[in-house]
Enzyme design. Sequence first.
Site, PDB file in Angstrom:
ATOM      1  N   LYS A 114      -9.642   3.003  14.776  1.00  0.00           N
ATOM      2  CA  LYS A 114      -8.305   3.432  15.220  1.00  0.00           C
ATOM      3  C   LYS A 114      -8.261   3.568  16.742  1.00  0.00           C
ATOM      4  CE  LYS A 114      -6.376   3.290  11.301  1.00  0.00           C
ATOM      5  NZ  LYS A 114      -5.477   2.168  11.022  1.00  0.00           N
ATOM      6  N   ASP A 154     -15.455  17.358   8.516  1.00  0.00           N
ATOM      7  CA  ASP A 154     -14.106  17.933   8.507  1.00  0.00           C
ATOM      8  C   ASP A 154     -13.875  18.766   9.767  1.00  0.00           C
ATOM      9  OD1 ASP A 154     -12.795  17.028   6.244  1.00  0.00           O
ATOM     10  OD2 ASP A 154     -13.563  18.616   4.950  1.00  0.00           O
ATOM     11  N   TYR A 204     -14.354   4.531  10.750  1.00  0.00           N
ATOM     12  CA  TYR A 204     -12.900   4.452  10.540  1.00  0.00           C
ATOM     13  C   TYR A 204     -12.180   4.918  11.803  1.00  0.00           C
ATOM     14  CZ  TYR A 204      -8.311   6.290   9.280  1.00  0.00           C
ATOM     15  OH  TYR A 204      -6.978   6.586   9.282  1.00  0.00           O
ATOM     16  N   TYR A 225      -0.548   9.148  12.609  1.00  0.00           N
ATOM     17  CA  TYR A 225      -0.163   9.878  11.400  1.00  0.00           C
ATOM     18  C   TYR A 225      -1.031  11.112  11.247  1.00  0.00           C
ATOM     19  CZ  TYR A 225       1.127   5.048   9.966  1.00  0.00           C
ATOM     20  OH  TYR A 225       1.598   3.765   9.892  1.00  0.00           O
ATOM     21  N   SER A 258      -3.983   7.236  13.837  1.00  0.00           N
ATOM     22  CA  SER A 258      -4.271   8.440  13.056  1.00  0.00           C
ATOM     23  C   SER A 258      -4.590   9.602  13.975  1.00  0.00           C
ATOM     24  CB  SER A 258      -5.485   8.143  12.169  1.00  0.00           C
ATOM     25  OG  SER A 258      -6.019   9.341  11.661  1.00  0.00           O
ATOM     26  N   GLY A 289       0.823  -1.214   0.000  1.00  0.00           N
ATOM     27  CA  GLY A 289       0.000   0.000   0.000  1.00  0.00           C
ATOM     28  C   GLY A 289       0.858   1.266   0.000  1.00  0.00           C
ATOM     29  N   ASN A 346      -6.333  -2.881  -2.170  1.00  0.00           N
ATOM     30  CA  ASN A 346      -6.169  -1.478  -2.550  1.00  0.00           C
ATOM     31  C   ASN A 346      -4.728  -1.253  -2.999  1.00  0.00           C
ATOM     32  OD1 ASN A 346      -6.871   1.181  -2.893  1.00  0.00           O
ATOM     33  ND2 ASN A 346      -6.655   1.726  -0.735  1.00  0.00           N
ATOM     34  N   THR A 400     -12.630  20.894  -5.958  1.00  0.00           N
ATOM     35  CA  THR A 400     -13.485  21.742  -5.127  1.00  0.00           C
ATOM     36  C   THR A 400     -12.821  21.904  -3.765  1.00  0.00           C
ATOM     37  OG1 THR A 400     -15.448  20.931  -6.245  1.00  0.00           O
ATOM     38  CG2 THR A 400     -15.797  22.004  -4.123  1.00  0.00           C
TER      39      THR A 400
HETATM   40  C1  UD1 Z   1      -8.874  12.059   6.756  1.00  0.00           C
HETATM   41  C2  UD1 Z   1      -8.780  11.584   8.183  1.00  0.00           C
HETATM   42  C3  UD1 Z   1      -7.512  10.846   8.427  1.00  0.00           C
HETATM   43  C4  UD1 Z   1      -7.378   9.734   7.429  1.00  0.00           C
HETATM   44  C5  UD1 Z   1      -7.397  10.318   6.045  1.00  0.00           C
HETATM   45  C6  UD1 Z   1      -7.263   9.179   5.050  1.00  0.00           C
HETATM   46  C7  UD1 Z   1      -9.879  12.959   9.843  1.00  0.00           C
HETATM   47  C8  UD1 Z   1      -9.767  14.155  10.713  1.00  0.00           C
HETATM   48  N1  UD1 Z   1      -8.823  12.723   9.079  1.00  0.00           N
HETATM   49  O1  UD1 Z   1      -7.976  13.137   6.628  1.00  0.00           O
HETATM   50  O2  UD1 Z   1      -7.506  10.312   9.715  1.00  0.00           O
HETATM   51  O3  UD1 Z   1      -6.186   9.047   7.662  1.00  0.00           O
HETATM   52  O4  UD1 Z   1      -8.620  11.029   5.849  1.00  0.00           O
HETATM   53  O5  UD1 Z   1      -8.305   9.038   4.202  1.00  0.00           O
HETATM   54  O6  UD1 Z   1     -10.845  12.237   9.844  1.00  0.00           O
HETATM   55  N2  UD1 Z   1     -10.208  18.802   0.674  1.00  0.00           N
HETATM   56  C9  UD1 Z   1     -10.734  19.664  -0.275  1.00  0.00           C
HETATM   57  N3  UD1 Z   1     -11.115  19.141  -1.474  1.00  0.00           N
HETATM   58  C10 UD1 Z   1     -10.990  17.822  -1.786  1.00  0.00           C
HETATM   59  C11 UD1 Z   1     -10.438  16.942  -0.806  1.00  0.00           C
HETATM   60  C12 UD1 Z   1     -10.074  17.468   0.409  1.00  0.00           C
HETATM   61  O7  UD1 Z   1     -10.861  20.864  -0.034  1.00  0.00           O
HETATM   62  O8  UD1 Z   1     -11.371  17.410  -2.883  1.00  0.00           O
HETATM   63  C13 UD1 Z   1      -9.767  19.351   1.961  1.00  0.00           C
HETATM   64  C14 UD1 Z   1     -10.509  18.773   3.150  1.00  0.00           C
HETATM   65  O9  UD1 Z   1     -11.652  19.508   3.437  1.00  0.00           O
HETATM   66  C15 UD1 Z   1      -9.432  18.885   4.234  1.00  0.00           C
HETATM   67  C16 UD1 Z   1      -8.112  18.740   3.485  1.00  0.00           C
HETATM   68  O10 UD1 Z   1      -8.419  19.010   2.121  1.00  0.00           O
HETATM   69  O11 UD1 Z   1      -9.471  20.158   4.819  1.00  0.00           O
HETATM   70  C17 UD1 Z   1      -7.512  17.366   3.606  1.00  0.00           C
HETATM   71  O12 UD1 Z   1      -8.506  16.405   3.296  1.00  0.00           O
HETATM   72  P1  UD1 Z   1      -8.152  14.858   3.098  1.00  0.00           P
HETATM   73  O13 UD1 Z   1      -6.980  14.728   2.214  1.00  0.00           O
HETATM   74  O14 UD1 Z   1      -9.405  14.156   2.704  1.00  0.00           O
HETATM   75  O15 UD1 Z   1      -7.680  14.375   4.545  1.00  0.00           O
HETATM   76  P2  UD1 Z   1      -8.404  14.524   5.960  1.00  0.00           P
HETATM   77  O16 UD1 Z   1      -9.851  14.606   5.835  1.00  0.00           O
HETATM   78  O17 UD1 Z   1      -7.693  15.589   6.706  1.00  0.00           O
END
Ligand code: UD1
Length: 334
Positions: free
Chosen positions: A154, A296, A150, A177, A125, A11, A36, A216
Site C-alpha cells: 500500500k 495489532d 501487505y 480506508y 489503507s 469483491g 476472492n 476470541t
Molecule cells: C487489518 C489492516 C487493514 C486491512 C484489514 C483487511 C492494519 C492496522 N490494519 O485491519 O489495513 O485493510 O486488516 O484485512 O494492519 N479482532 C479480534 N478477534 C478476531 C478478529 C479481530 O479481537 O477474531 C480484533 C483485532 O485485534 C482488531 C479488531 O478486531 O483490534 C479489528 O481486526 P480486523 O478486522 O482483523 O482488522 P484490522 O486488523 O484492524
Amino acid sequence: MKKILVTGGLGFIGSHTVVELQAEGYEVVVIDNLNNSRKEVKISIEEISGKTFELKVADVTNSIALNELFEEHKFEGVIHFAAHKAVGESVENPVSYYQNNLSGLVSLLGAMEKQGVSNLIFSSSCTVYGATTDLPVTEKTVIQKAESPYGTTKILGEEIINDYAKHKDFKSILLRYFNPVGAHPSAKIGELPLGVPNNLVPYITQTAAGIRKQLTVFGDDYNTIDGTCIRDYIHVVDLAKAHVKALAYCNEMKQPVDVFNVGTGKGNTVLEVIHAFEHSNNIKLAYTVGARRGGDVEQIFADTTKVNELLGWHAHYDIADMMKHAWAWQQNLK
Ligand code: UD1
C-alpha cells in the site's frame, strides 16, 4: 454516459461501488479474476441496480487482457480495487503480494497510459499510518514503516502513483480506508471471506451463525476504556459512495494526486462492536478473551475533516446499522 473501469469489481468494496456508480449514471466495466469473489455477485449487483455491466474475467497483472479492454472501451477513469488484502497471508507469502498488488498497479498504469486514460482512484489503507500516537490521524500524519508485506504494497503503491503523476499528465486520488464492514442493506451483496475469517466482523457473524464455535477477543490489556483495541469501522456502502465523490473530484482538482482518509471519525473497541452486534440483532454472542494478536495496533481512528470538506462526503451509517446489515447478509448466505 461516462464509462468507468472497476478492477476487482466483484469483491467486497468493489461490488458495493459498482452499485453506487450505476446509481449515479455511470456505465461500468469490471475486470475481476474471481480469486476472492464469485461470478454470481454480478447478478446480485444487477438485481440491486436494475442495470447490467460487462465483466471481463482476467487478472490485472495480465497486460494483454488489460490492453484489449482499454482498446475496446473509452474509459473516463479507473477505480482500482483488485489486490490481495490479508495481513497474515502477506507475511506467509510476501512475493504473491508484491506480484499481485504492485505488478497489478504497474500493468494498469501502462494500459492507462497507452490509451490516454488519466484518472485513477486507488485503494489504500490506514495501515500506512502504522502504530501512530498522533490520533485521530489526519492525512498529514507521518507514514510509518510497514509492519507487513501487505502494508508495504500500500505504501509503495501510493509512492508509485505519486512518482508517476510527477512525470505524466495524470490525476489520482488515494483513499485510505479504515475498517470497512457491513453489507448492502438489501442483503444481496456483502463480504465473502474464504475459509476462516481473519477480520472481526465476519468472525462475529459466522460465530452467531454457528459456523465458528466462539470468537476470541485478541487482548483486553490495551490502554483503552475497556482494554480492547480501537478501530474506526466504516459501512461499506458509505465507503463505496466516497469513491463516486472522489471520481468527480478527480476531474476538477488542481494538483496531480490527493489523499483522503475514509472513516467515520469515531473509534470503537472490540467489545463495543460485539455489544453493538448483540444489541442490534438481539443475539448473545459466544466469545472469550485471548492473547493479543501480533502486529495489532492499540488504536487508530480517522480525522475526517478533509474528506468531509473537499469531497463533500459524510458517513451515513453507524455501528448499529453496520452490525444489522452484516448479520442480514450472513443469514442470506446460508
Ligand atoms: C487489518 C489492516 C487493514 C486491512 C484489514 C483487511 C492494519 C492496522 N490494519 O485491519 O489495513 O485493510 O486488516 O484485512 O494492519 N479482532 C479480534 N478477534 C478476531 C478478529 C479481530 O479481537 O477474531 C480484533 C483485532 O485485534 C482488531 C479488531 O478486531 O483490534 C479489528 O481486526 P480486523 O478486522 O482483523 O482488522 P484490522 O486488523 O484492524
